[in-house]
Motif scaffolding. Structure first.
Motif, PDB file in Angstrom:
ATOM      1  N   ILE A   1       0.837  -1.208   0.000  1.00  0.00           N
ATOM      2  CA  ILE A   1       0.000   0.000   0.000  1.00  0.00           C
ATOM      3  C   ILE A   1       0.867   1.251   0.000  1.00  0.00           C
ATOM      4  O   ILE A   1       0.669   2.170  -0.810  1.00  0.00           O
ATOM      5  N   ILE A   2       1.846   1.292   0.893  1.00  0.00           N
ATOM      6  CA  ILE A   2       2.666   2.495   0.990  1.00  0.00           C
ATOM      7  C   ILE A   2       3.568   2.633  -0.244  1.00  0.00           C
ATOM      8  O   ILE A   2       3.898   3.747  -0.668  1.00  0.00           O
ATOM      9  N   PHE A   3       3.935   1.509  -0.859  1.00  0.00           N
ATOM     10  CA  PHE A   3       4.666   1.562  -2.139  1.00  0.00           C
ATOM     11  C   PHE A   3       3.771   2.118  -3.235  1.00  0.00           C
ATOM     12  O   PHE A   3       4.174   2.987  -4.015  1.00  0.00           O
ATOM     13  N   GLY A   4       2.523   1.623  -3.293  1.00  0.00           N
ATOM     14  CA  GLY A   4       1.591   2.077  -4.323  1.00  0.00           C
ATOM     15  C   GLY A   4       1.284   3.555  -4.224  1.00  0.00           C
ATOM     16  O   GLY A   4       1.088   4.240  -5.240  1.00  0.00           O
ATOM     17  N   GLU A   5       1.278   4.082  -2.987  1.00  0.00           N
ATOM     18  CA  GLU A   5       0.963   5.498  -2.805  1.00  0.00           C
ATOM     19  C   GLU A   5       2.093   6.425  -3.257  1.00  0.00           C
ATOM     20  O   GLU A   5       1.927   7.645  -3.268  1.00  0.00           O
ATOM     21  N   GLN A   6       3.226   5.856  -3.642  1.00  0.00           N
ATOM     22  CA  GLN A   6       4.279   6.674  -4.227  1.00  0.00           C
ATOM     23  C   GLN A   6       3.928   7.073  -5.668  1.00  0.00           C
ATOM     24  O   GLN A   6       4.499   8.021  -6.201  1.00  0.00           O
ATOM     25  N   TYR A   7       2.972   6.343  -6.274  1.00  0.00           N
ATOM     26  CA  TYR A   7       2.627   6.579  -7.673  1.00  0.00           C
ATOM     27  C   TYR A   7       1.148   6.873  -7.880  1.00  0.00           C
ATOM     28  O   TYR A   7       0.734   7.258  -8.968  1.00  0.00           O
ATOM     29  N   VAL A   8       0.328   6.669  -6.840  1.00  0.00           N
ATOM     30  CA  VAL A   8      -1.110   6.948  -6.907  1.00  0.00           C
ATOM     31  C   VAL A   8      -1.458   7.793  -5.695  1.00  0.00           C
ATOM     32  O   VAL A   8      -1.059   7.462  -4.571  1.00  0.00           O
ATOM     33  N   ASN A   9      -2.196   8.880  -5.881  1.00  0.00           N
ATOM     34  CA  ASN A   9      -2.495   9.747  -4.736  1.00  0.00           C
ATOM     35  C   ASN A   9      -3.391   9.036  -3.719  1.00  0.00           C
ATOM     36  O   ASN A   9      -4.035   8.040  -4.024  1.00  0.00           O
ATOM     37  N   SER A  10      -3.402   9.567  -2.515  1.00  0.00           N
ATOM     38  CA  SER A  10      -4.025   8.877  -1.377  1.00  0.00           C
ATOM     39  C   SER A  10      -5.518   8.637  -1.569  1.00  0.00           C
ATOM     40  O   SER A  10      -6.046   7.586  -1.194  1.00  0.00           O
ATOM     41  N   GLY A  11      -6.232   9.604  -2.164  1.00  0.00           N
ATOM     42  CA  GLY A  11      -7.670   9.437  -2.373  1.00  0.00           C
ATOM     43  C   GLY A  11      -7.987   8.291  -3.303  1.00  0.00           C
ATOM     44  O   GLY A  11      -8.869   7.457  -3.030  1.00  0.00           O
ATOM     45  N   LEU A  12      -7.262   8.213  -4.429  1.00  0.00           N
ATOM     46  CA  LEU A  12      -7.487   7.123  -5.381  1.00  0.00           C
ATOM     47  C   LEU A  12      -7.022   5.790  -4.803  1.00  0.00           C
ATOM     48  O   LEU A  12      -7.626   4.747  -5.079  1.00  0.00           O
ATOM     49  N   ALA A  13      -5.958   5.813  -3.999  1.00  0.00           N
ATOM     50  CA  ALA A  13      -5.502   4.581  -3.345  1.00  0.00           C
ATOM     51  C   ALA A  13      -6.590   4.025  -2.428  1.00  0.00           C
ATOM     52  O   ALA A  13      -6.841   2.815  -2.390  1.00  0.00           O
ATOM     53  N   ALA A  14      -7.245   4.910  -1.684  1.00  0.00           N
ATOM     54  CA  ALA A  14      -8.342   4.483  -0.805  1.00  0.00           C
ATOM     55  C   ALA A  14      -9.493   3.907  -1.621  1.00  0.00           C
ATOM     56  O   ALA A  14     -10.119   2.918  -1.217  1.00  0.00           O
ATOM     57  N   LEU A  15      -9.783   4.516  -2.774  1.00  0.00           N
ATOM     58  CA  LEU A  15     -10.851   3.996  -3.637  1.00  0.00           C
ATOM     59  C   LEU A  15     -10.522   2.598  -4.131  1.00  0.00           C
ATOM     60  O   LEU A  15     -11.384   1.714  -4.169  1.00  0.00           O
ATOM     61  N   ILE A  16      -9.269   2.401  -4.535  1.00  0.00           N
ATOM     62  CA  ILE A  16      -8.862   1.072  -5.011  1.00  0.00           C
ATOM     63  C   ILE A  16      -9.036   0.040  -3.907  1.00  0.00           C
ATOM     64  O   ILE A  16      -9.557  -1.059  -4.118  1.00  0.00           O
ATOM     65  N   PHE A  17      -8.607   0.395  -2.682  1.00  0.00           N
ATOM     66  CA  PHE A  17      -8.693  -0.557  -1.572  1.00  0.00           C
ATOM     67  C   PHE A  17     -10.133  -0.793  -1.136  1.00  0.00           C
ATOM     68  O   PHE A  17     -10.441  -1.835  -0.552  1.00  0.00           O
ATOM     69  N   SER A  18     -11.021   0.169  -1.433  1.00  0.00           N
ATOM     70  CA  SER A  18     -12.427  -0.007  -1.050  1.00  0.00           C
ATOM     71  C   SER A  18     -13.089  -1.130  -1.835  1.00  0.00           C
ATOM     72  O   SER A  18     -14.218  -1.522  -1.521  1.00  0.00           O
ATOM     73  N   ALA A  19     -12.400  -1.639  -2.861  1.00  0.00           N
ATOM     74  CA  ALA A  19     -12.933  -2.786  -3.612  1.00  0.00           C
ATOM     75  C   ALA A  19     -12.771  -4.089  -2.845  1.00  0.00           C
ATOM     76  O   ALA A  19     -13.230  -5.145  -3.311  1.00  0.00           O
ATOM     77  N   MET A  20     -12.153  -4.059  -1.659  1.00  0.00           N
ATOM     78  CA  MET A  20     -11.905  -5.285  -0.904  1.00  0.00           C
ATOM     79  C   MET A  20     -13.165  -6.081  -0.603  1.00  0.00           C
ATOM     80  O   MET A  20     -13.154  -7.318  -0.707  1.00  0.00           O
ATOM     81  N   PRO A  21     -14.309  -5.451  -0.209  1.00  0.00           N
ATOM     82  CA  PRO A  21     -15.512  -6.265   0.022  1.00  0.00           C
ATOM     83  C   PRO A  21     -15.934  -7.069  -1.204  1.00  0.00           C
ATOM     84  O   PRO A  21     -16.421  -8.199  -1.066  1.00  0.00           O
ATOM     85  N   ALA A  22     -15.742  -6.504  -2.393  1.00  0.00           N
ATOM     86  CA  ALA A  22     -16.073  -7.246  -3.610  1.00  0.00           C
ATOM     87  C   ALA A  22     -15.145  -8.446  -3.768  1.00  0.00           C
ATOM     88  O   ALA A  22     -15.578  -9.539  -4.183  1.00  0.00           O
ATOM     89  N   MET A  23     -13.869  -8.265  -3.426  1.00  0.00           N
ATOM     90  CA  MET A  23     -12.918  -9.372  -3.499  1.00  0.00           C
ATOM     91  C   MET A  23     -13.240 -10.439  -2.466  1.00  0.00           C
ATOM     92  O   MET A  23     -13.119 -11.636  -2.729  1.00  0.00           O
ATOM     93  N   VAL A  24     -13.647  -9.999  -1.261  1.00  0.00           N
ATOM     94  CA  VAL A  24     -14.048 -10.946  -0.221  1.00  0.00           C
ATOM     95  C   VAL A  24     -15.223 -11.793  -0.700  1.00  0.00           C
ATOM     96  O   VAL A  24     -15.268 -13.008  -0.479  1.00  0.00           O
ATOM     97  N   LEU A  25     -16.158 -11.153  -1.378  1.00  0.00           N
ATOM     98  CA  LEU A  25     -17.319 -11.881  -1.899  1.00  0.00           C
ATOM     99  C   LEU A  25     -16.887 -12.954  -2.893  1.00  0.00           C
ATOM    100  O   LEU A  25     -17.356 -14.099  -2.832  1.00  0.00           O
ATOM    101  N   LEU A  26     -15.968 -12.617  -3.802  1.00  0.00           N
ATOM    102  CA  LEU A  26     -15.506 -13.584  -4.789  1.00  0.00           C
ATOM    103  C   LEU A  26     -14.770 -14.740  -4.122  1.00  0.00           C
ATOM    104  O   LEU A  26     -14.992 -15.907  -4.470  1.00  0.00           O
ATOM    105  N   PHE A  27     -13.904 -14.434  -3.157  1.00  0.00           N
ATOM    106  CA  PHE A  27     -13.206 -15.501  -2.436  1.00  0.00           C
ATOM    107  C   PHE A  27     -14.196 -16.365  -1.653  1.00  0.00           C
ATOM    108  O   PHE A  27     -14.025 -17.581  -1.555  1.00  0.00           O
TER     109      PHE A  27
END
Length: 313
Positions: A84-110
């Motif tokens: 996460i902290i590596f990714g935030e070197q290239y993606v701003n914090s707001g968009l990084a949070a949006l990307i991580f907010s997809a976790m419930p969808a991933m949990v559903l698939l798993f």
């Protein structure tokens, strides 16, 4: 009074998770990703361990799950948070949070493949809505001509996937393990491991660490790592899992607002439309299946009653 406390806990967790993204972005400006994450967990671990002892909560997983405790330290704490902290070197914090907010969808698939959970129509719609909205926002907001954008997005998606996988696997294997037990020793192990690896491979220049980066790392350790975990634990005890999971709807919005306030980078008007779609999609994903079934049964019952009344008339 109880409802007010629940609302307060929800607000505190949302604010904590929403502000950590900017803190991680600031921390990474002068501290390498793995070393910064190691400092974060090494700082948080003693507080979590002392809290567990004070609450008389066991520090070790039950016999038979001790190896899994090491697995959690590596694949839930060490690797994902470094990504996460590596990714935030290239993606701003707001968009990084949006990307991580997809976790419930991933949990559903798993959950479909690991827990044999049924994938209902409403949840399929939620997956499609949230994923297409996230993709649209990233296309609109990111400058794809800049190097390492894809690497940053990939790191954040991998972090979300690892969290979703461990979360789903933990529901299957150690659902009864308390949150403090799940967090205390694994975070300590992750912290020590990352400090060692970071020191060897990242060669951190300690003399160049800024006060802002160090303060942000301390904030991540104490506020996010201790205060956030304890508040979310208390929130889960006071409300349903569905209502607690609504934090995933709120914290990305807070992260975007914090990004706007701190850097002046705000989303475009069209991206806010897709953000609304993303929120609707996440809501459809996290809403309990029974609740959805009851809703549709209720609608069907009302429709049938209306038809019967018209026929009688």
């Amino acid at each position: 009074m109880n409802r007010a406390i629940t609302v307060l806990l929800f607000a505190l967790v949302s604010l904590t998770w929403g502000t950590t993204w900017m803190a991680m972005s600031i921390a990474s400006t002068t501290i390498p990703p793995m070393f910064a994450t190691g400092i974060r967990f090494t700082f948080a671990a003693p507080f979590l361990i002392l809290t567990a002892i004070w609450c008389r909560t066991p520090l070790l997983f039950p016999i038979g799950l001790r190896r899994y405790q090491a697995f959690v330290a590596l694949f839930y704490f060490a690797i994902p948070f470094s990504l996460i902290i590596f990714g935030e070197q290239y993606v701003n914090s707001g968009l990084a949070a949006l990307i991580f907010s997809a976790m419930p969808a991933m949990v559903l698939l798993f959950s479909v493949f690991m827990l044999n959970e049924q994938l209902r129509t409403g949840k399929i719609a939620g997956l499609l809505l949230s994923m297409t909205a996230l993709a649209a926002i990233l296309v609109l907001e990111l400058d794809w001509s800049q190097s390492n954008r894809v690497a940053g997005i990939g790191a954040l998606l991998c972090a979300a996937l690892l969290h979703a996988y461990v979360y789903t696997r933990s529901k299957k294997r150690c659902q009864s393990v308390p949150v403090l037990t799940f967090s205390a020793l694994p975070s300590a192990g992750a912290g020590v491991l990352l400090l060692g690896i970071g020191w060897i491979f990242e060669h951190p220049a300690v003399e160049y660490f800024s006060l802002m980066s160090l303060a942000s790392t301390a904030y991540l350790g104490l506020v996010a790592g201790v205060f956030g975990i304890l508040n979310y634990f208390a929130l889960q005890q006071r409300t349903t899992a569905f209502r607690a999971s609504l934090v995933f709807v709120v914290f990305p919005v807070i992260a975007i607002w914090v990004e706007d306030i701190c850097t002046g980078k705000s989303l475009s008007g069209l991206s806010y439309v897709f953000l609304a779609q993303l929120i609707v999609g996440i809501l459809l994903v996290v809403v309990p299946a029974k609740r959805a079934s009851v809703f549709w049964i209720t609608r069907k019952s009302k429709s049938a009653t209306a038809i019967e009344e018209r026929e009688k008339a």
